[in-house]
Design a protein around this motif. Structure first.
Motif, mmCIF file in Angstrom:
data_model
loop_
_atom_site.group_PDB
_atom_site.id
_atom_site.type_symbol
_atom_site.label_atom_id
_atom_site.label_comp_id
_atom_site.label_asym_id
_atom_site.label_seq_id
_atom_site.Cartn_x
_atom_site.Cartn_y
_atom_site.Cartn_z
ATOM 1 N N LYS A 142 0.816 -1.204 0.000
ATOM 2 C CA LYS A 142 0.000 0.000 0.000
ATOM 3 C C LYS A 142 0.857 1.264 0.000
ATOM 4 O O LYS A 142 0.681 2.163 -0.839
ATOM 5 C CB LYS A 142 -0.934 0.005 1.202
ATOM 6 N N GLU A 180 -4.150 0.868 -6.015
ATOM 7 C CA GLU A 180 -4.540 1.303 -4.666
ATOM 8 C C GLU A 180 -5.985 0.916 -4.371
ATOM 9 O O GLU A 180 -6.317 0.510 -3.243
ATOM 10 C CB GLU A 180 -4.358 2.816 -4.530
ATOM 11 N N VAL A 183 -6.044 -2.819 -3.658
ATOM 12 C CA VAL A 183 -5.513 -3.101 -2.320
ATOM 13 C C VAL A 183 -6.545 -2.766 -1.260
ATOM 14 O O VAL A 183 -6.729 -3.500 -0.286
ATOM 15 C CB VAL A 183 -4.211 -2.313 -2.091
ATOM 16 N N ARG A 244 2.017 3.320 8.539
ATOM 17 C CA ARG A 244 0.784 3.271 7.754
ATOM 18 C C ARG A 244 -0.284 4.191 8.349
ATOM 19 O O ARG A 244 -1.024 4.854 7.616
ATOM 20 C CB ARG A 244 0.271 1.832 7.672
#
Length: 252
Positions: A142, A180, A183, A244
């Motif tokens: 990611k 993206e 994901v 993240r």
């Protein structure tokens, strides 16, 4: 006799000639043959074709050697109903000698539903393993995708690129956006993996995340100021997860 006849499990007894001499109501329900139809018949009546002759050979081998290979053990085998349907069963064998004659008894239970349940459990375990793998992949790619897409979009706004180069950068940015989205969809179906905590400096992780968004902040006239009045002590944390979290926070 009444207890044996009324047992829900199938009980079948044969003599040394492979002939059925005992057959209870459980066997009637399981195989479809009545007691009158089964008694006096060769046991191959309920044995599927590939094993008919082999079973008789096993019996003869025991009669000759008296060496037990399956007696006293529980095994899974395949049997055949009157309508020709084959099904799995759990079976245990025993032998008794009465007045010089040997009699072999099998206690059988239909495990069709049990094997179906096992298959569902196995499929569930495999699905859980796939989900764990997907979660790991989704989390690992990611942020790299975010960085690649961000840099590609920044280069699109920079001078000095001709039209073919800008077209390629545009394609990169579009494809990263698609990845993206994929994901994000994968992450919706899996759980967050357990944190892998290690001692470290969280300030360094914060600086890395802020550095990635410096150009974006400028474009939106956002000023970021981090004040550290006292040095932060080392913490036990998952640097990847915190990274993240910060990326998501700053992106939003």
């Amino acid at each position: 006799s009444g207890i044996i006849m009324g047992a829900t499990d199938a009980l079948i007894t044969i003599n040394s000639d492979h002939i059925i001499i005992g057959y209870n109501h459980g066997a009637e329900q399981m195989f479809g043959y009545t007691r009158a139809e089964a008694l006096g018949q060769d046991l191959k009546l309920i044995i599927p074709p590939p094993f008919k002759d082999v079973h008789r050979e096993y019996l003869q081998r025991y009669l000759t050697t008296r060496e037990a290979h399956v007696l006293g053990r529980q095994r899974r085998l395949t049997a055949r109903r009157r309508d020709g349907q084959e099904f799995p069963l759990s079976i245990s064998f025993s032998v008794a000698e009465i007045q010089g004659n040997l009699y072999f008894t099998a206690i059988m239970r239909d495990i069709t539903e049990y094997e179906a349940m096992e298959a569902r459990v196995l499929a569930s375990e495999r699905l859980a393993a796939v989900g764990s793998t997907v979660a790991h992949i989704a989390h690992e790619i990611k942020n790299p995708l975010l960085i690649i897409g961000g840099f590609a979009r920044q280069l699109l706004k920079a001078p000095g690129f001709d039209d073919p180069a800008r077209r390629k950068l545009s394609i990169i940015a579009e494809e990263v956006t698609h990845l993206e989205e994929m994901v994000a969809e994968m992450r919706d179906f899996v759980r967050q993996p357990a944190a892998q905590k290690q001692p470290g400096q969280i300030a360094a992780v914060m600086d890395e995340a802020l550095e990635l968004f410096q150009d974006t902040f400028k474009e939106h006239n956002i000023q970021v100021r981090r004040v550290e009045e006292t040095p932060l002590p080392p913490l036990a944390f998952d640097s990847k997860q915190v990274h993240r979290v910060l990326i998501n926070l700053l992106k939003n």
